[in-house]
Design a protein around this motif. Structure first.
Motif, PDB file in Angstrom:
ATOM      1  N   SER A  41       0.834  -1.212   0.000  1.00 42.60           N
ATOM      2  CA  SER A  41       0.000   0.000   0.000  1.00 42.60           C
ATOM      3  C   SER A  41       0.862   1.252   0.000  1.00 42.60           C
ATOM      4  CB  SER A  41      -0.948  -0.001   1.204  1.00 42.60           C
ATOM      5  OG  SER A  41      -0.233   0.045   2.429  1.00 42.60           O
ATOM      6  N   PHE A  42       1.989   1.207   0.721  1.00 45.86           N
ATOM      7  CA  PHE A  42       2.904   2.361   0.694  1.00 45.86           C
ATOM      8  C   PHE A  42       3.509   2.509  -0.709  1.00 45.86           C
ATOM      9  CE2 PHE A  42       4.002   0.633   5.174  1.00 45.86           C
ATOM     10  CZ  PHE A  42       2.759   1.003   5.651  1.00 45.86           C
ATOM     11  N   ALA A  43       3.856   1.372  -1.312  1.00 45.04           N
ATOM     12  CA  ALA A  43       4.447   1.400  -2.654  1.00 45.04           C
ATOM     13  C   ALA A  43       3.443   1.899  -3.684  1.00 45.04           C
ATOM     14  CB  ALA A  43       4.942   0.006  -3.037  1.00 45.04           C
ATOM     15  N   TRP A  44       2.172   1.472  -3.544  1.00 44.10           N
ATOM     16  CA  TRP A  44       1.142   1.964  -4.466  1.00 44.10           C
ATOM     17  C   TRP A  44       1.074   3.483  -4.410  1.00 44.10           C
ATOM     18  CZ3 TRP A  44      -2.975   4.697  -2.290  1.00 44.10           C
ATOM     19  CH2 TRP A  44      -3.875   5.238  -3.229  1.00 44.10           C
ATOM     20  N   TYR A  45       1.072   4.027  -3.200  1.00 41.09           N
ATOM     21  CA  TYR A  45       0.945   5.471  -3.066  1.00 41.09           C
ATOM     22  C   TYR A  45       2.142   6.185  -3.688  1.00 41.09           C
ATOM     23  CZ  TYR A  45       0.481  10.092  -1.031  1.00 41.09           C
ATOM     24  OH  TYR A  45       0.379  11.449  -0.870  1.00 41.09           O
ATOM     25  N   VAL A  46       3.334   5.691  -3.407  1.00 39.73           N
ATOM     26  CA  VAL A  46       4.543   6.331  -3.940  1.00 39.73           C
ATOM     27  C   VAL A  46       4.599   6.200  -5.458  1.00 39.73           C
ATOM     28  CG1 VAL A  46       7.058   6.104  -4.062  1.00 39.73           C
ATOM     29  CG2 VAL A  46       5.909   6.141  -1.840  1.00 39.73           C
ATOM     30  N   ASP A  47       4.239   5.046  -5.984  1.00 39.01           N
ATOM     31  CA  ASP A  47       4.353   4.805  -7.428  1.00 39.01           C
ATOM     32  C   ASP A  47       3.247   5.462  -8.241  1.00 39.01           C
ATOM     33  OD1 ASP A  47       6.559   3.278  -6.854  1.00 39.01           O
ATOM     34  OD2 ASP A  47       5.501   1.360  -6.982  1.00 39.01           O
ATOM     35  N   GLN A  48       2.057   5.547  -7.672  1.00 40.94           N
ATOM     36  CA  GLN A  48       0.897   5.967  -8.460  1.00 40.94           C
ATOM     37  C   GLN A  48       0.303   7.319  -8.077  1.00 40.94           C
ATOM     38  OE1 GLN A  48       0.024   4.231 -11.057  1.00 40.94           O
ATOM     39  NE2 GLN A  48       1.354   2.488 -10.634  1.00 40.94           N
ATOM     40  N   ALA A  49       0.555   7.819  -6.875  1.00 45.57           N
ATOM     41  CA  ALA A  49      -0.208   8.986  -6.419  1.00 45.57           C
ATOM     42  C   ALA A  49       0.631  10.131  -5.871  1.00 45.57           C
ATOM     43  CB  ALA A  49      -1.218   8.542  -5.347  1.00 45.57           C
ATOM     44  N   VAL A  50       1.905   9.943  -5.636  1.00 43.93           N
ATOM     45  CA  VAL A  50       2.726  11.023  -5.083  1.00 43.93           C
ATOM     46  C   VAL A  50       3.015  12.057  -6.163  1.00 43.93           C
ATOM     47  CG1 VAL A  50       5.046  11.567  -4.240  1.00 43.93           C
ATOM     48  CG2 VAL A  50       3.780   9.678  -3.239  1.00 43.93           C
ATOM     49  N   PRO A  51       2.854  13.344  -5.862  1.00 42.06           N
ATOM     50  CA  PRO A  51       3.111  14.395  -6.862  1.00 42.06           C
ATOM     51  C   PRO A  51       4.571  14.427  -7.310  1.00 42.06           C
ATOM     52  CG  PRO A  51       2.015  15.279  -4.900  1.00 42.06           C
ATOM     53  CD  PRO A  51       2.401  13.880  -4.576  1.00 42.06           C
ATOM     54  N   GLY A  52       4.786  14.956  -8.499  1.00 43.69           N
ATOM     55  CA  GLY A  52       6.122  15.026  -9.056  1.00 43.69           C
ATOM     56  C   GLY A  52       7.083  15.853  -8.226  1.00 43.69           C
ATOM     57  N   TYR A  53       6.564  16.905  -7.553  1.00 49.09           N
ATOM     58  CA  TYR A  53       7.471  17.776  -6.803  1.00 49.09           C
ATOM     59  C   TYR A  53       8.094  17.033  -5.620  1.00 49.09           C
ATOM     60  CZ  TYR A  53       4.142  18.639  -2.925  1.00 49.09           C
ATOM     61  OH  TYR A  53       3.309  18.516  -1.845  1.00 49.09           O
ATOM     62  N   VAL A  54       7.384  16.052  -5.079  1.00 43.23           N
ATOM     63  CA  VAL A  54       7.928  15.254  -3.975  1.00 43.23           C
ATOM     64  C   VAL A  54       9.096  14.406  -4.474  1.00 43.23           C
ATOM     65  CG1 VAL A  54       7.435  13.427  -2.300  1.00 43.23           C
ATOM     66  CG2 VAL A  54       5.747  15.218  -2.720  1.00 43.23           C
ATOM     67  N   LYS A  55       8.937  13.829  -5.644  1.00 45.22           N
ATOM     68  CA  LYS A  55      10.000  12.997  -6.205  1.00 45.22           C
ATOM     69  C   LYS A  55      11.242  13.840  -6.498  1.00 45.22           C
ATOM     70  CE  LYS A  55       6.669   9.738  -8.138  1.00 45.22           C
ATOM     71  NZ  LYS A  55       6.106   9.083  -9.338  1.00 45.22           N
ATOM     72  N   LYS A  56      11.038  15.068  -6.992  1.00 49.14           N
ATOM     73  CA  LYS A  56      12.169  15.959  -7.247  1.00 49.14           C
ATOM     74  C   LYS A  56      12.855  16.354  -5.946  1.00 49.14           C
ATOM     75  CE  LYS A  56      10.328  17.932 -11.538  1.00 49.14           C
ATOM     76  NZ  LYS A  56       9.816  19.163 -12.201  1.00 49.14           N
ATOM     77  N   GLU A  57      12.038  16.610  -4.910  1.00 49.49           N
ATOM     78  CA  GLU A  57      12.594  16.981  -3.610  1.00 49.49           C
ATOM     79  C   GLU A  57      13.418  15.830  -3.026  1.00 49.49           C
ATOM     80  OE1 GLU A  57      11.046  18.489   0.814  1.00 49.49           O
ATOM     81  OE2 GLU A  57       9.637  18.320  -0.862  1.00 49.49           O
ATOM     82  N   ALA A  58      12.934  14.622  -3.194  1.00 53.09           N
ATOM     83  CA  ALA A  58      13.656  13.452  -2.691  1.00 53.09           C
ATOM     84  C   ALA A  58      14.983  13.293  -3.421  1.00 53.09           C
ATOM     85  CB  ALA A  58      12.798  12.199  -2.860  1.00 53.09           C
ATOM     86  N   GLU A  59      14.941  13.472  -4.730  1.00 49.30           N
ATOM     87  CA  GLU A  59      16.158  13.337  -5.530  1.00 49.30           C
ATOM     88  C   GLU A  59      17.194  14.386  -5.124  1.00 49.30           C
ATOM     89  OE1 GLU A  59      17.470  13.268 -10.267  1.00 49.30           O
ATOM     90  OE2 GLU A  59      15.360  13.406  -9.697  1.00 49.30           O
ATOM     91  N   LYS A  60      16.716  15.597  -4.889  1.00 47.28           N
ATOM     92  CA  LYS A  60      17.606  16.690  -4.493  1.00 47.28           C
ATOM     93  C   LYS A  60      18.234  16.413  -3.133  1.00 47.28           C
ATOM     94  CE  LYS A  60      17.703  21.726  -3.966  1.00 47.28           C
ATOM     95  NZ  LYS A  60      16.898  22.987  -4.028  1.00 47.28           N
ATOM     96  N   ALA A  61      17.463  15.769  -2.235  1.00 48.83           N
ATOM     97  CA  ALA A  61      17.954  15.479  -0.882  1.00 48.83           C
ATOM     98  C   ALA A  61      18.786  14.199  -0.825  1.00 48.83           C
ATOM     99  CB  ALA A  61      16.771  15.374   0.079  1.00 48.83           C
ATOM    100  N   GLY A  62      18.884  13.491  -1.956  1.00 56.00           N
ATOM    101  CA  GLY A  62      19.641  12.251  -1.971  1.00 56.00           C
ATOM    102  C   GLY A  62      18.928  11.113  -1.266  1.00 56.00           C
ATOM    103  N   LEU A  63      17.590  11.160  -1.258  1.00 53.68           N
ATOM    104  CA  LEU A  63      16.774  10.136  -0.600  1.00 53.68           C
ATOM    105  C   LEU A  63      15.838   9.505  -1.618  1.00 53.68           C
ATOM    106  CD1 LEU A  63      15.657  12.262   2.507  1.00 53.68           C
ATOM    107  CD2 LEU A  63      17.513  10.582   2.466  1.00 53.68           C
ATOM    108  N   ASN A  64      15.345   8.290  -1.297  1.00 55.10           N
ATOM    109  CA  ASN A  64      14.239   7.797  -2.109  1.00 55.10           C
ATOM    110  C   ASN A  64      12.943   8.386  -1.569  1.00 55.10           C
ATOM    111  OD1 ASN A  64      13.060   6.047  -0.064  1.00 55.10           O
ATOM    112  ND2 ASN A  64      14.654   4.540  -0.524  1.00 55.10           N
TER     113      ASN A  64
END
Length: 552
Positions: free
Chosen positions: A336-359
């Protein structure tokens, strides 16, 4: 006598892991993972044949690849001689079944069946046999079958016989051609030893078998479908061996494939999550183990043989010999956590994670940890892949209550975590109300290793201290421990799983303790969860059932 080693083979949903373990200490010496080439087939077969909704198949050739690739690999990595390996144990997802021909080969290996979905492995999360499961439940209720009480009063679509009945109804030629139906776990044990045995663990939890009574009567199966009249004597042949016993010895042919010595002990197979019980050292009554990954399986050992609401299996000699072992579970946790991250998390969160060096999971955990219990204003239902316990209803679905235009991704992430903790609390309450104590909680698997926020929330919600196994490979370790028991002390192993647990099991010194002020708030939040749980899961379950029906 020099150092001796055992091998644990852990078959998961996406890959198989082989672990080489030192017998005397439980030290994990080497590991190797083989990804399944075909993965989970839930849309099409390899040849392009489409699959319907709720199907989940696998290719048994992938399982054989795990043995031929990863067993030699761990020996090479550790520079250990095959002369020093005394035993091997297998754990597997369940109920994961396949039809076999007279040579005990999978039907899908034959060209004539390669485009027939029913000739392949039906994975544990194949839910397309729900009508068949309902029919089994209805007939068992009408006949007053006593075995039903051992499974919480309801039969799951995930289990063996509903899947077999689906084959019979939808592909009768496959049913007729099949000489045997077996759990993948027992099939592989048979491949290694050349003998035909079934496990008290797999048959007890997934095929209605009981140590005292055996399987249900042929009259029961006939009442479900007359064509099942003689299934026990024909397509379910094979004596049942207790968990903790030796299934046989490695054949010369398979020894050559694996790079091991012929004649080493092969343990009776066990369900993957269940193998984590001895690996955590939880071999006594009152010790609950949560095997936490894509789903969560809760296991509890007791000397009381009594019905508990929502239990998916109550089996004597089911996990630990000499005890009744209860199993409950949540079908979607990490999923369920993976579904949310893969299908529903906004793009800006993914960019923020990448910038912070985190998944993305790490970033959302960090952000969600800044909130206090109740601060998100959200309650979620943990039914994203149905409900296994305590409602045993695969037609239920997930929900998030309290969303507003101000809701943030990390708040939803925290609510999803809390929902799984509430689901576990509901399961614990079911045990306690049934008179079975839950004195200690152990967590095993990948999630407890990675997500500290999740474990603290579980401690706060359940109001219990949680101990974490000191391994991210506990299921493979547990399988290896049973391999050591199968070998016995004369070969350098152990004569019981209790002895093996004393020397090989490990738990971390750090534990998660409930925070009193959090416990109080979570008690209020849990009362809201129960309102939503009872409304959608009992009072108005037709709402979710109807939506599922329309989707199909």
């Amino acid at each position: 006598m020099g150092k001796k080693y055992v091998i644990g083979v852990d078959y998961g949903t996406e890959s198989g892991r082989v672990l080489l373990v030192e017998v005397s200490s439980g030290k994990e010496v080497a590991t190797n993972v083989t990804a399944y080439k075909h993965g989970v087939m839930d849309e099409t077969l390899p040849g392009g044949t489409p699959l319907d909704a709720d199907w989940a198949l696998q290719h048994p050739g992938d399982y054989l690849d795990v043995l031929s690739e990863s067993v030699p690999a761990v020996l090479e990595k550790a520079d250990v001689s095959s002369d020093d390996v005394i035993g091997l144990g297998i754990d597997f997802t369940a109920s994961t079944i396949l039809p076999l021909d007279r040579k005990r080969e999978a039907l899908c290996f034959q060209e004539k069946w390669e485009n027939e979905p029913h000739s392949y492995v039906k994975l544990w999360k194949h839910h397309a046999a729900q009508p068949e499961a309902d029919d089994f439940t209805e007939v068992a209720e009408e006949r007053g079958e006593t075995f039903l009480k051992r499974y919480g009063g309801k039969i799951s679509s995930e289990w063996m016989f509903p899947k077999i009945l689906q084959i019979l109804r939808e592909a009768p030629k496959v049913f007729e051609e099949a000489d045997l139906f077996m759990e993948a776990c027992d099939w592989l044990t048979s491949r290694l030893t050349g003998s035909l045995h079934r496990s008290s663990n797999t048959t007890g939890y997934k095929a209605f078998w009981n140590k005292k009574e055996g399987y249900p009567s042929s009259e029961f199966f006939t009442a479900v479908d007359s064509r099942l009249e003689d299934i026990l004597e024909t397509k379910m042949r094979g004596d049942v061996l207790s968990i903790g016993e030796k299934a046989g010895e490695l054949t010369g042919e398979m020894a050559q494939v694996l790079g091991l010595k012929p004649g080493i002990a092969i343990a009776v197979g066990i369900i993957d999550a269940h193998a984590g019980v001895p690996a955590a050292g939880a071999v006594r009554p009152g010790q609950m183990v949560m095997a936490m990954g894509t789903s969560t399986c809760h296991m509890l050992i007791t000397d009381k043989d009594q019905p508990i609401t929502g239990v998916c299996g109550s089996v004597e000699d089911g996990i630990i010999p000499g005890y009744i072992s209860f199993e409950t579970g949540q079908v979607a946790v990490g999923d369920s956590f993976a579904w949310y991250v893969d299908q529903a998390v906004p793009g800006y969160v993914k960019k923020e994670a990448e910038k912070a060096g985190l998944n993305v999971h790490q970033l959302l955990e960090r952000k969600a940890a800044a909130y206090q219990p109740g601060q998100t204003g959200l309650i979620a239902l943990d039914w994203w892949n149905g409900n296994r316990s305590v409602l045993v209803d695969s037609q239920l679905s997930g929900a998030i209550i309290g969303l507003t235009l101000a809701t943030k991704p990390e708040e939803i992430y925290r609510a999803l975590i809390e929902s799984t903790a509430f689901g576990t609390k509901k399961i614990i309450e079911s045990f306690v109300h049934g008179g079975v104590a839950v004195d200690e909680i152990f967590a095993v698997g990948g999630l407890p290793e990675r997500n500290r926020l999740l474990m603290q929330i579980y401690a706060d919600v359940t109001n219990r201290e949680i101990k974490v196994a000191d391994s991210s490979q506990t299921t493979a370790l547990g399988a290896a421990m049973y391999g050591a028991v199968a070998a016995g002390s004369k070969a350098g192993g152990y004569d019981s799983i209790f002895d093996a647990a004393q020397h090989m099991a490990r738990v971390k010194e750090e534990t998660y303790k409930p925070i009193p002020e959090h416990v109080k708030i979570y008690e209020e939040l849990y009362s809201y969860y129960l309102e939503v749980h009872n409304f959608f899961g009992q009072e108005k379950k037709s709402l979710m059932h109807g939506l599922k029906k329309l989707k199909k």
